[in-house]
Structure formats: C-alpha cells, structure tokens
Scaffold this motif. Structure first.
Motif, PDB file in Angstrom:
ATOM      1  N   TYR A  12       0.721  -1.153   0.168  1.00 35.72           N
ATOM      2  CA  TYR A  12      -0.328  -0.218  -0.073  1.00 35.72           C
ATOM      3  C   TYR A  12       0.971   1.228  -0.090  1.00 35.72           C
ATOM      4  N   SER A  13       0.382   2.615  -0.074  1.00 35.11           N
ATOM      5  CA  SER A  13       0.773   3.657  -0.020  1.00 35.11           C
ATOM      6  C   SER A  13       0.205   4.501   1.055  1.00 35.11           C
TER       7      SER A  13
ATOM      8  N   THR B 175      -4.733  -6.170  -0.744  1.00 34.43           N
ATOM      9  CA  THR B 175      -4.253  -7.407   0.254  1.00 34.43           C
ATOM     10  C   THR B 175      -4.270  -8.724  -0.489  1.00 34.43           C
TER      11      THR B 175
ATOM     12  N   TYR C 206      -6.983  -3.059   0.541  1.00 37.11           N
ATOM     13  CA  TYR C 206      -6.449  -2.872   2.016  1.00 37.11           C
ATOM     14  C   TYR C 206      -6.828  -1.437   2.412  1.00 37.11           C
TER      15      TYR C 206
ATOM     16  N   SER D  10      -3.964   4.777   4.698  1.00 35.97           N
ATOM     17  CA  SER D  10      -3.231   3.938   3.664  1.00 35.97           C
ATOM     18  C   SER D  10      -4.231   3.230   2.775  1.00 35.97           C
ATOM     19  N   LEU D  11      -3.705   3.127   1.857  1.00 39.31           N
ATOM     20  CA  LEU D  11      -4.703   2.421   0.619  1.00 39.31           C
ATOM     21  C   LEU D  11      -3.904   1.724  -0.251  1.00 39.31           C
ATOM     22  N   GLY D  12      -4.238   0.334  -0.517  1.00 37.32           N
ATOM     23  CA  GLY D  12      -3.405  -0.605  -1.330  1.00 37.32           C
ATOM     24  C   GLY D  12      -4.136  -2.018  -1.538  1.00 37.32           C
TER      25      GLY D  12
END
Length: 394
Positions: free
Chosen positions: A113-114, A137, A161, A133-135
């Motif tokens: 994630y970033s 999983t 995620y 945070s966003l990504g």
C-alpha cells in the motif's frame, strides 16, 4: 616549445578553475540544512479485535488479529506551501502481513500500500500523526460454497486494503522514534465478488522508526569525510500564501462490476454506472464543502433466482440521489467523503442512505480521474466506481 608551454599553462589553469568551482559549489551546498533526502524505515506490531456483523465467522474470529507492518517514508521539509499547510507531512510505501483468524477459513493475508501521515500537536520530543493508507491485500481464502462455506466476509483472494489511525511519535534519539497508536483496518472487494461483508479490525500498535539521509555515506566517501549530513530535516518556516476562495462545478462518470448475491445462487456479474453533478466551495488550503445530484444504474437489481427468466424494466435498475460532501485537498490529489440519500428507487432496495469515499487526481485545470467506493446503508460495500470527468472554477 612556447606553444607546448602555453598549452600546459592553459590546462593547469583550467583544472585549477574547475577545482575552485567544485569547492565553491560544495561550500554553498553544505550550507543547506536539508541537503540530501530525509527518509525513514518503520516497523509496527498490531493487535486487536474484529468488528464483525455476521454469524458464520464468530468462532474463527474469537482470538482477534495480529499483524506486522514495514514502511519506508519520505519526510517533507516545508519547501512547498502545501507541506507547510499539513505541518510537514511524510508519505511512502508499506508492506503488511497478518494473522486475522483461523487460516483454513480466512487465509494468511499480506498486502502492499501507499500511506500519508499528517502531523498535529507537534512538540520538541513528542507529537501525533493522522495517517491513511490505501492498497491491496492478497493470499486470502475466499468463500466457496463447497470448500469454504463459512467465510461470508470475503469473496475474493485479492481485496482492497484500507487503514486509518492516530500515531504518537516519541523522539528517543537522533536516529530513533518510539511509536504508539490506534487504528482501523478494512478489507473489502467492493462487491466485485460475493459474499462481501468485509473485515474490519480495530486495535492498538507499537513500533520503532529509524531516520536516515541517503546522501550521508556518499558525501563522506566521495566528497568530504569531515561532513556529516543531518538525519532529520530542519523544517522551513516560511509564510503560507493566502488561498483564494472559489466555487467549482464538476461532472463525473464512473463504472463498475458487481456479482449477484451468493444467496441468489447465480454465478453472474453485472455492470454499474454512476453519474454525478456536483458543486463545491473552496474555503481554505485544506478544505472544500458542497453537495450534488447522483444518478445510479445497478445491473444486478431486479434479478433473483425466481425472476431470472422474467422481464425486468430498465427503471427497476435505476436510482437517483442527493449528497452532501467534504473535500480534503492534498496538492494534486483530493480525498472526497460524501453522505447521501435516495430521491427515487425501487421499494426495499439499497436501504435509506449511501456514502462515498473517493480519491481524485486532478489533471490540469479542467480534468480529473477518480476512484471511489459507494456503500449502502452504512459501511456495506455497494460497488467500486472507476471513472473521470471535468470541472470548472468560477
């Protein structure tokens, strides 16, 4: 002979000038307190409990969750005005791995994630950060009517995620910080596969952060062995330019794909669409407020196992709504949070209200692309919106 002597003198003088230029450039460069790139590596351990609204997974989630995160961040210095607005934020990339419950039912998820940290209540030795945070999983064990019928929370191996939290940062030394905080983690696929109750994990975390400067060793080895680059930046305390207030009208079109509910026993996917006309008023460097009109199309509406071969009118799949919203401005990005209700819909469909959380990237003055999640009756995912549009300020 004179010719060669003159050539030698010119070469020697040229090399002396070059050395003088290099020395002068280095003297000027080392006067910059933020020479180099200030970064950090962060390790966190998490633990907590699940916020689960279903029935099938209660035993599998009884022991809560445990996870480990490794992050690499870039620390801003205040060189740009938006960095000073957000009190010198940091941002970067991270890796997640965790034990979220019974592995045979839920899997052993990991993710990438970033993230973005915005500090507040900053003091010399201790301060706090609001983080998002966003990504994605992966390595989840999804629902399967035969092999894994109990997992009514996750319908796909790959999910979104999402994490929000508050972190306390205590300075231990010039190199290390001690971290402590609380956060919420969410896994969901936006109803691209069903069932999709999603997993919501809330808990506490502790960790360490190690600061370093990428130019530190290079300078010592190649330029000046007596110079030590600072690990932490000196924040630039410059005035923040005044933000002009303005009005903005935008139009957005988004599309998505959803799967029929697993209760319908249909292995089918349907298209969705969103059309949004919106007005917002910019009131500060960080914020805008506004509202808009929403038109929705959900191809899965009106279909059930018993109605599969009956006629379904196009109007059965359409909805109209209105929403109010808030916009957080992060340079060329915008985080948009909206709450709305339906002005027209089929009876018994979608509940009474919806929410939208979206990330927009602005392209020049007039265009943008946007990724968002629309929900129904709270935090239950309805669909993921992929799209873009145009805007006009006045």
């Amino acid at each position: 002979m004179k010719k060669y002597t003159l050539l030698f003198l010119l070469l020697f003088f040229g090399r002396w000038l070059s050395a003088q230029d290099t020395t002068d450039l280095w003297r000027k460069a080392r006067m910059n307190p933020n020479l180099g790139s200030h970064k950090y590596i962060e390790l966190k351990v998490h633990g907590g409990t699940h916020l689960y609204s279903g029935d099938e997974l209660k035993n599998a989630l009884n022991d809560g969750y445990k996870s480990l995160e490794l992050r690499m961040g870039w620390q801003s210095t205040g060189e740009k005005a938006w960095q000073r607005v957000f009190n010198y934020p940091s941002y970067g990339i991270g890796f997640y791995t965790g034990d979220i419950g019974t592995p045979t039912i839920l899997g052993n998820p990991s993710g990438v994630y970033s993230f973005f940290y915005a500090p507040f209540h900053r003091r010399k030795k201790n301060y706090f950060e609001a983080g998002i945070s966003l990504g994605i999983t992966y390595d989840l064990n999804p629902y399967d009517s035969g092999a894994n019928p109990l997992n009514d929370a996750i319908g796909s191996k790959l999910d979104v995620y999402f994490n929000v939290g508050i972190t306390g940062v205590l300075k231990v030394s010039d190199s290390f910080d001690f971290l402590y905080g609380a956060d919420l983690t969410h896994f969901s696929n936006g109803r691209t596969h069903t069932p999709n109750l999603g997993l919501n994990m809330v808990g506490l975390n502790v960790g360490l952060r190690y600061h370093y400067n990428t130019i530190r060793s290079i300078v010592k080895k190649q330029i000046d062995p007596t110079y030590t680059a600072p690990r932490r930046p000196t924040f630039i305390d410059a005035p923040i330019p005044r933000q002009l207030h303005y009005n903005e009208i935008s139009g957005y079109a988004g599309f998505g794909i959803v799967q029929a509910s697993s209760d319908e026993h249909l292995d089918a996917f349907y298209g969705t669409a969103s059309l949004i006309l919106e007005y917002n008023r910019r009131i500060s460097h960080k914020s805008s407020f506004g509202g808009g009109l929403d038109g929705f199309y959900d191809g899965s509406l009106g279909w059930t196992y018993h109605q599969l071969y009956t006629n379904v009118k196009p109007s059965d799949k359409m909805l109209m709504g209105i929403h109010a919203g808030y916009v957080l401005h992060l340079r060329d990005f915008e985080v948009r949070a909206q709450v709305g209700t339906y002005a027209w819909k089929r009876d018994g469909e979608k509940g009474d209200y919806f929410m939208r959380l979206a990330l927009r990237y602005n392209i020049g003055k007039y265009g943008f692309v946007q990724l968002g999640l629309k929900t129904q009756d709270g935090v239950a995912s309805d669909w993921i919106e992929w799209g873009g549009g145009g805007k006009k300020r006045f």
